[in-house]
Design a protein around this motif. Structure first.
Motif, PDB file in Angstrom:
ATOM      1  N   ASN A 219       0.819  -1.210   0.000  1.00 25.19           N
ATOM      2  CA  ASN A 219       0.000   0.000   0.000  1.00 25.19           C
ATOM      3  C   ASN A 219       0.853   1.260   0.000  1.00 25.19           C
ATOM      4  O   ASN A 219       0.526   2.248  -0.676  1.00 25.19           O
ATOM      5  CB  ASN A 219      -0.938   0.003   1.208  1.00 25.19           C
ATOM      6  CG  ASN A 219      -2.081  -0.983   1.053  1.00 25.19           C
ATOM      7  OD1 ASN A 219      -2.487  -1.306  -0.055  1.00 25.19           O
ATOM      8  ND2 ASN A 219      -2.596  -1.471   2.170  1.00 25.19           N
TER       9      ASN A 219
ATOM     10  N   LEU B   6       2.209   1.731  -3.510  1.00 25.49           N
ATOM     11  CA  LEU B   6       1.174   2.234  -4.413  1.00 25.49           C
ATOM     12  C   LEU B   6       0.923   3.723  -4.173  1.00 25.49           C
ATOM     13  O   LEU B   6       0.693   4.489  -5.115  1.00 25.49           O
ATOM     14  CB  LEU B   6      -0.124   1.447  -4.226  1.00 25.49           C
ATOM     15  CG  LEU B   6      -0.106   0.008  -4.757  1.00 25.49           C
ATOM     16  CD1 LEU B   6      -1.331  -0.760  -4.269  1.00 25.49           C
ATOM     17  CD2 LEU B   6      -0.055  -0.006  -6.290  1.00 25.49           C
ATOM     18  N   THR B   7       0.991   4.141  -2.904  1.00 24.04           N
ATOM     19  CA  THR B   7       0.829   5.553  -2.576  1.00 24.04           C
ATOM     20  C   THR B   7       1.957   6.378  -3.184  1.00 24.04           C
ATOM     21  O   THR B   7       1.732   7.460  -3.737  1.00 24.04           O
ATOM     22  CB  THR B   7       0.803   5.754  -1.045  1.00 24.04           C
ATOM     23  OG1 THR B   7      -0.319   5.061  -0.499  1.00 24.04           O
ATOM     24  CG2 THR B   7       0.709   7.237  -0.691  1.00 24.04           C
TER      25      THR B   7
ATOM     26  N   LEU C 160       3.714   5.563  -5.808  1.00 24.52           N
ATOM     27  CA  LEU C 160       3.485   5.554  -7.251  1.00 24.52           C
ATOM     28  C   LEU C 160       2.493   6.635  -7.651  1.00 24.52           C
ATOM     29  O   LEU C 160       2.723   7.387  -8.611  1.00 24.52           O
ATOM     30  CB  LEU C 160       2.985   4.177  -7.690  1.00 24.52           C
ATOM     31  CG  LEU C 160       2.501   4.042  -9.142  1.00 24.52           C
ATOM     32  CD1 LEU C 160       3.593   4.446 -10.128  1.00 24.52           C
ATOM     33  CD2 LEU C 160       2.037   2.605  -9.411  1.00 24.52           C
ATOM     34  N   GLU C 161       1.385   6.738  -6.923  1.00 22.27           N
ATOM     35  CA  GLU C 161       0.372   7.748  -7.242  1.00 22.27           C
ATOM     36  C   GLU C 161       0.960   9.156  -7.123  1.00 22.27           C
ATOM     37  O   GLU C 161       0.687  10.026  -7.967  1.00 22.27           O
ATOM     38  CB  GLU C 161      -0.828   7.607  -6.307  1.00 22.27           C
ATOM     39  CG  GLU C 161      -1.611   6.306  -6.459  1.00 22.27           C
ATOM     40  CD  GLU C 161      -2.386   6.219  -7.774  1.00 22.27           C
ATOM     41  OE1 GLU C 161      -2.454   7.236  -8.500  1.00 22.27           O
ATOM     42  OE2 GLU C 161      -2.915   5.135  -8.063  1.00 22.27           O
TER      43      GLU C 161
ATOM     44  N   GLU D  93       3.276  -1.332 -11.108  1.00 22.68           N
ATOM     45  CA  GLU D  93       2.328  -0.686 -12.022  1.00 22.68           C
ATOM     46  C   GLU D  93       1.265  -1.685 -12.474  1.00 22.68           C
ATOM     47  O   GLU D  93       0.095  -1.330 -12.626  1.00 22.68           O
ATOM     48  CB  GLU D  93       3.072  -0.118 -13.217  1.00 22.68           C
ATOM     49  CG  GLU D  93       4.036   0.999 -12.868  1.00 22.68           C
ATOM     50  CD  GLU D  93       4.939   1.357 -14.026  1.00 22.68           C
ATOM     51  OE1 GLU D  93       4.631   2.318 -14.736  1.00 22.68           O
ATOM     52  OE2 GLU D  93       5.953   0.641 -14.235  1.00 22.68           O
TER      53      GLU D  93
ATOM     54  N   TYR E  17       0.173  -4.228 -10.745  1.00 16.40           N
ATOM     55  CA  TYR E  17      -0.750  -4.468  -9.633  1.00 16.40           C
ATOM     56  C   TYR E  17      -1.738  -3.314  -9.508  1.00 16.40           C
ATOM     57  O   TYR E  17      -2.914  -3.524  -9.189  1.00 16.40           O
ATOM     58  CB  TYR E  17       0.028  -4.644  -8.328  1.00 16.40           C
ATOM     59  CG  TYR E  17      -0.812  -5.187  -7.205  1.00 16.40           C
ATOM     60  CD1 TYR E  17      -0.951  -6.559  -7.027  1.00 16.40           C
ATOM     61  CD2 TYR E  17      -1.471  -4.333  -6.324  1.00 16.40           C
ATOM     62  CE1 TYR E  17      -1.740  -7.065  -5.995  1.00 16.40           C
ATOM     63  CE2 TYR E  17      -2.248  -4.826  -5.302  1.00 16.40           C
ATOM     64  CZ  TYR E  17      -2.380  -6.197  -5.137  1.00 16.40           C
ATOM     65  OH  TYR E  17      -3.167  -6.679  -4.130  1.00 16.40           O
ATOM     66  N   ARG E  18      -1.270  -2.110  -9.761  1.00 16.98           N
ATOM     67  CA  ARG E  18      -2.164  -0.946  -9.752  1.00 16.98           C
ATOM     68  C   ARG E  18      -3.268  -1.116 -10.797  1.00 16.98           C
ATOM     69  O   ARG E  18      -4.435  -0.812 -10.540  1.00 16.98           O
ATOM     70  CB  ARG E  18      -1.351   0.313 -10.036  1.00 16.98           C
ATOM     71  CG  ARG E  18      -2.154   1.612 -10.098  1.00 16.98           C
ATOM     72  CD  ARG E  18      -1.246   2.742 -10.521  1.00 16.98           C
ATOM     73  NE  ARG E  18      -1.921   4.037 -10.516  1.00 16.98           N
ATOM     74  CZ  ARG E  18      -1.825   4.915 -11.507  1.00 16.98           C
ATOM     75  NH1 ARG E  18      -1.098   4.637 -12.579  1.00 16.98           N
ATOM     76  NH2 ARG E  18      -2.437   6.084 -11.425  1.00 16.98           N
TER      77      ARG E  18
ATOM     78  N   THR F  33      -5.757  -3.803  -9.620  1.00 19.65           N
ATOM     79  CA  THR F  33      -6.656  -3.244  -8.620  1.00 19.65           C
ATOM     80  C   THR F  33      -7.756  -2.424  -9.274  1.00 19.65           C
ATOM     81  O   THR F  33      -8.929  -2.507  -8.889  1.00 19.65           O
ATOM     82  CB  THR F  33      -5.861  -2.371  -7.627  1.00 19.65           C
ATOM     83  OG1 THR F  33      -4.854  -3.166  -6.987  1.00 19.65           O
ATOM     84  CG2 THR F  33      -6.784  -1.784  -6.565  1.00 19.65           C
ATOM     85  N   HIS F  34      -7.386  -1.648 -10.273  1.00 20.85           N
ATOM     86  CA  HIS F  34      -8.371  -0.847 -11.020  1.00 20.85           C
ATOM     87  C   HIS F  34      -9.388  -1.744 -11.711  1.00 20.85           C
ATOM     88  O   HIS F  34     -10.597  -1.486 -11.673  1.00 20.85           O
ATOM     89  CB  HIS F  34      -7.638   0.019 -12.046  1.00 20.85           C
ATOM     90  CG  HIS F  34      -8.535   0.647 -13.062  1.00 20.85           C
ATOM     91  ND1 HIS F  34      -9.292   1.772 -12.807  1.00 20.85           N
ATOM     92  CD2 HIS F  34      -8.809   0.290 -14.357  1.00 20.85           C
ATOM     93  CE1 HIS F  34      -9.988   2.089 -13.882  1.00 20.85           C
ATOM     94  NE2 HIS F  34      -9.720   1.215 -14.830  1.00 20.85           N
TER      95      HIS F  34
ATOM     96  N   VAL G   3      -4.807   4.652 -15.569  1.00 17.34           N
ATOM     97  CA  VAL G   3      -3.816   3.888 -14.811  1.00 17.34           C
ATOM     98  C   VAL G   3      -2.749   3.314 -15.740  1.00 17.34           C
ATOM     99  O   VAL G   3      -2.101   2.312 -15.424  1.00 17.34           O
ATOM    100  CB  VAL G   3      -4.480   2.750 -13.995  1.00 17.34           C
ATOM    101  CG1 VAL G   3      -5.302   3.313 -12.856  1.00 17.34           C
ATOM    102  CG2 VAL G   3      -5.346   1.858 -14.894  1.00 17.34           C
TER     103      VAL G   3
END
Length: 238
Positions: free
Chosen positions: A15, A18-19, A21-22, A57, A59-60, A63-64, A130
């Motif tokens: 997590n 991913l944060t 990355l965003e 990326e 995995y992001r 998730t989307h 994404v």
């Protein structure tokens, strides 16, 4: 090239990664927004089957797709993946490491006629929000369809490399590879669970192991200009 400490990327949970990355995407969007570019919707000349990305990326994107109830997209990717798609032999950080040590990096071969990205439909990306950073950073000052190539400011190329290196750094325990190969790897629930738990083994055929940054690929003429953007990346809080 500028040395960078390895940090503790392996100790971050998914997590947190991913944060980061965003936030890196937000920083890059601000950076690229300062340039006058020809890129626009339905301009898909660079949307090829040769895009690469990290497992983070991927995995992001997974998730989307789960949130959107669109996991059947993975079947489309598997079905439409071009057999001659580009498959890197080393990651970008490994390449930088080899070059910094005056080694001989392996020759990478890419077929420019490998066809369009498997998620491209009517010249529009079904995963645009994404999309991998390899797509996001492919920009041009002139229409590629008219010139036959991307007209990219050399400083943008440098910044792109630095962002790609940092993305791999925070996903140092993961893999890199062609978009299609990473997505097919993560299509397996077993692989996703292993990735989430930080328990991946050696990379399977078609993917390469990520590694932390050893040096950043920044030419001398760009070292001062890039400092504000490096500062923003390194000030990211999770």
């Amino acid at each position: 090239m500028i040395p960078l400490s390895h940090g503790k990327s392996s100790e971050m949970n998914l997590n947190a990664k991913l944060t980061i990355l965003e936030q890196m995407v937000d920083i890059y969007d601000r950076f690229i927004g300062e340039f006058d570019l020809a890129c626009e919707k339905y301009c898909a000349h660079c949307c090829t089957a040769n895009v690469t990305m990290t497992t983070l990326e991927g995995y992001r994107i997974i998730t989307h797709l789960e949130k959107a109830g669109d996991m059947h997209c993975l079947e489309t990717i598997a079905r439409q993946s071009h057999p001659d798609r580009f498959k890197p032999r080393v990651s970008i950080n490994r390449m930088a490491d080899i070059c910094a040590r005056d080694g001989d990096p392996p020759e990478e071969q890419m077929d420019p006629s490998a066809g369009p990205c498997p998620v491209l439909a009517d010249d529009a990306c079904s995963l645009y929000g994404v999309r991998p950073f390899g797509c996001r950073c492919m920009v041009s000052a002139r229409n590629c369809g008219q010139t036959g190539f991307a007209d990219m400011d050399p400083f943008i190329l440098t910044v792109n490399d630095v962002f790609l290196q940092h993305l791999e750094h925070i996903d140092a325990q993961g893999f890199s590879g062609n978009f299609s190969d990473v997505m097919q790897f993560l299509d397996s629930e077993k692989n996703r669970q292993a990735y989430t738990a930080g328990q991946l083994g050696p990379p399977p055929a078609g993917l390469v192991a990520n590694q932390p940054v050893f040096v950043l690929m920044i030419p001398p003429e760009h070292r001062d200009r890039i400092q504000p953007w490096l500062k923003q990346i390194r000030s990211i809080q999770v």
